[in-house]
Design a protein around this motif. Structure first.
Motif, PDB file in Angstrom:
ATOM      1  N   CYS A 107       0.880   3.344  -8.119  1.00 48.38           N
ATOM      2  CA  CYS A 107      -0.043   3.121  -7.727  1.00 48.38           C
ATOM      3  C   CYS A 107      -0.487   2.781  -6.311  1.00 48.38           C
ATOM      4  O   CYS A 107       0.736   1.647  -6.214  1.00 48.38           O
ATOM      5  CB  CYS A 107      -1.516   2.694  -8.861  1.00 48.38           C
ATOM      6  N   TRP A 108      -1.419   2.465  -6.083  1.00 48.02           N
ATOM      7  CA  TRP A 108      -1.926   2.104  -5.137  1.00 48.02           C
ATOM      8  C   TRP A 108      -2.965   1.135  -4.844  1.00 48.02           C
ATOM      9  O   TRP A 108      -3.702   1.357  -6.449  1.00 48.02           O
ATOM     10  CB  TRP A 108      -2.318   3.343  -3.544  1.00 48.02           C
ATOM     11  N   SER A 118     -12.451   4.436  -0.845  1.00 47.35           N
ATOM     12  CA  SER A 118     -13.356   5.305  -1.923  1.00 47.35           C
ATOM     13  C   SER A 118     -12.557   6.448  -1.971  1.00 47.35           C
ATOM     14  O   SER A 118     -11.679   6.765  -0.890  1.00 47.35           O
ATOM     15  CB  SER A 118     -14.710   5.967  -0.791  1.00 47.35           C
ATOM     16  N   PRO A 119     -12.726   7.154  -3.107  1.00 43.37           N
ATOM     17  CA  PRO A 119     -11.286   8.448  -3.567  1.00 43.37           C
ATOM     18  C   PRO A 119     -11.347   9.647  -2.069  1.00 43.37           C
ATOM     19  O   PRO A 119     -10.199  10.038  -1.848  1.00 43.37           O
ATOM     20  CB  PRO A 119     -11.991   9.206  -4.670  1.00 43.37           C
ATOM     21  N   ALA A 178      -9.654  -0.776  -4.899  1.00 43.38           N
ATOM     22  CA  ALA A 178      -9.932   0.548  -5.894  1.00 43.38           C
ATOM     23  C   ALA A 178      -8.016   1.323  -7.200  1.00 43.38           C
ATOM     24  O   ALA A 178      -7.359   0.595  -5.293  1.00 43.38           O
ATOM     25  CB  ALA A 178     -10.560   2.055  -5.267  1.00 43.38           C
ATOM     26  N   LEU A 179      -8.088   1.219  -7.437  1.00 43.82           N
ATOM     27  CA  LEU A 179      -6.703   2.029  -7.520  1.00 43.82           C
ATOM     28  C   LEU A 179      -6.692   3.413  -7.820  1.00 43.82           C
ATOM     29  O   LEU A 179      -7.978   3.891  -9.285  1.00 43.82           O
ATOM     30  CB  LEU A 179      -6.520   0.904  -8.860  1.00 43.82           C
ATOM     31  N   TYR A 180      -5.231   3.727  -6.904  1.00 45.61           N
ATOM     32  CA  TYR A 180      -5.045   5.286  -7.442  1.00 45.61           C
ATOM     33  C   TYR A 180      -3.767   5.186  -7.786  1.00 45.61           C
ATOM     34  O   TYR A 180      -3.157   5.213  -7.262  1.00 45.61           O
ATOM     35  CB  TYR A 180      -5.330   6.493  -6.513  1.00 45.61           C
ATOM     36  N   GLU A 181      -3.605   6.865  -9.098  1.00 45.60           N
ATOM     37  CA  GLU A 181      -2.322   6.792  -9.040  1.00 45.60           C
ATOM     38  C   GLU A 181      -2.018   8.181  -8.679  1.00 45.60           C
ATOM     39  O   GLU A 181      -3.526   9.390  -9.182  1.00 45.60           O
ATOM     40  CB  GLU A 181      -2.213   7.203 -10.951  1.00 45.60           C
ATOM     41  N   PRO A 182      -1.349   8.810  -8.471  1.00 44.57           N
ATOM     42  CA  PRO A 182      -1.020  10.003  -7.483  1.00 44.57           C
ATOM     43  C   PRO A 182      -0.645  11.091  -9.478  1.00 44.57           C
ATOM     44  O   PRO A 182       0.453  10.624  -9.807  1.00 44.57           O
ATOM     45  CB  PRO A 182       0.315  10.175  -7.057  1.00 44.57           C
ATOM     46  N   THR A 183      -0.591  12.081  -9.168  1.00 42.20           N
ATOM     47  CA  THR A 183      -0.651  13.094  -9.745  1.00 42.20           C
ATOM     48  C   THR A 183       0.974  13.980 -10.303  1.00 42.20           C
ATOM     49  O   THR A 183       1.021  13.503  -8.818  1.00 42.20           O
ATOM     50  CB  THR A 183      -1.668  14.185  -9.943  1.00 42.20           C
ATOM     51  N   SER A 223      -7.826   9.584   0.294  1.00 41.69           N
ATOM     52  CA  SER A 223      -7.499  10.654  -0.476  1.00 41.69           C
ATOM     53  C   SER A 223      -6.668  11.181   1.111  1.00 41.69           C
ATOM     54  O   SER A 223      -5.827  12.054   1.896  1.00 41.69           O
ATOM     55  CB  SER A 223      -8.044  11.914  -0.872  1.00 41.69           C
TER      56      SER A 223
END
Length: 280
Positions: free
Chosen positions: A216-217, A181-182, A229-234, A186
């Protein structure tokens, strides 16, 4: 490319696909796995360099997952689910000995872990975006070698993949986690310095082959339903990660130059409740 071939190019900065783990380890450069120990102290980093810790169960699980997702044919050849047997008994010992003989040279895995990894692999490849990141044009297991301009240190990294998707060049990084989860992931990013490593990988690639790239992760949970879930760092996250890994590099350069590898501060330091909030 063999170790000898790597030596012949004298570790010139560049991208090297298809290096084995042994060939990558032979490159005499600093990597993020050692650098992150400077977050504790130079003494801890030096200990990690002189006496690399043995892989933990979690690390071996992560390695097996990477092979299953990125090299499925190799996973089928090299990994086998071990039978459940009581090796304290005569029958159990015989069963285990026969199984080892039949699968000599293979990585014997706990059956439950083996099943979990297979389901995690299937979950990643069933994800509509993750599968496109992984199956498009590109290379898996890409080594990067570069010289950090500020410190002059030779650096290296081994990327899960560099590939094309949706008109961009991407560096996807596969991460197993208890909670994707986000909010919870994090915390993992902060605790395990994922942001610093992302910046390190991007900067390494951009040093030897400048071009727009995105990172991305791919976070995959280790328990049912094996959600992905896929996340791209800002940009701000990458900049913060860059500041962190550059601090590590400066500490490493200083320790090398002075041959002084200090541990923690020798003075008495204040420690308040806010100091425990590592995830803030």
């Amino acid at each position: 490319m063999t170790v000898a071939e790597v030596e012949r190019v004298q570790y010139r900065p560049g991208l090297y696909p298809n290096l084995s783990r042994a060939e990558y380890e032979a490159i005499p450069a600093i990597n993020a796995s050692v650098l992150e120990h400077f977050e504790r102290s130079a003494a801890h980093a030096r200990e990690a360099m002189l006496h690399p810790p043995k892989p933990t169960d979690a690390m071996e699980f992560g390695t097996a997952l990477h092979v299953a997702v990125l090299e499925p044919a190799r996973f089928s050849r090299e990994y086998v689910a071990a039978p459940k047997c009581d090796r304290r008994t005569k029958v159990g010992k015989e069963t285990w000995a026969a199984f080892e003989a039949e699968h000599r040279g293979a990585q014997l895995m706990d059956a439950e872990d083996f099943i979990a990894i297979c389901r995690m692999r299937d979950a990643v490849w069933s994800h509509p975006v993750a599968k496109e990141l992984l199956r498009g044009p590109g290379h898996n297991e890409v080594a990067v070698v570069w010289e950090n301009e500020e410190t002059g240190l030779l650096c290296k990294a081994l990327l899960d993949r560099i590939g094309s998707f949706d008109g961009w060049t991407w560096i996807p990084d596969l991460k197993s986690t208890g909670d994707a989860s986000p909010r919870e992931f994090s915390y993992s990013i902060k605790r395990y310095h994922y942001g610093a490593k992302a910046a390190y990988y991007l900067d390494g690639c951009n040093t030897v082959a400048p071009r727009p790239r995105r990172f991305c992760w791919i976070a995959i949970e280790k328990e049912p339903p094996y959600a992905v879930a896929l996340y791209e760092p800002t940009d701000d996250a990458i900049n913060a990660g860059r500041s962190k890994y550059m601090r590590w590099l400066r500490l490493y350069e200083e320790a090398q130059r002075t041959n002084h590898w200090p541990g923690y501060e020798t003075s008495i330091q204040p420690l308040g409740a806010e100091s425990t909030e590592w995830y803030a």
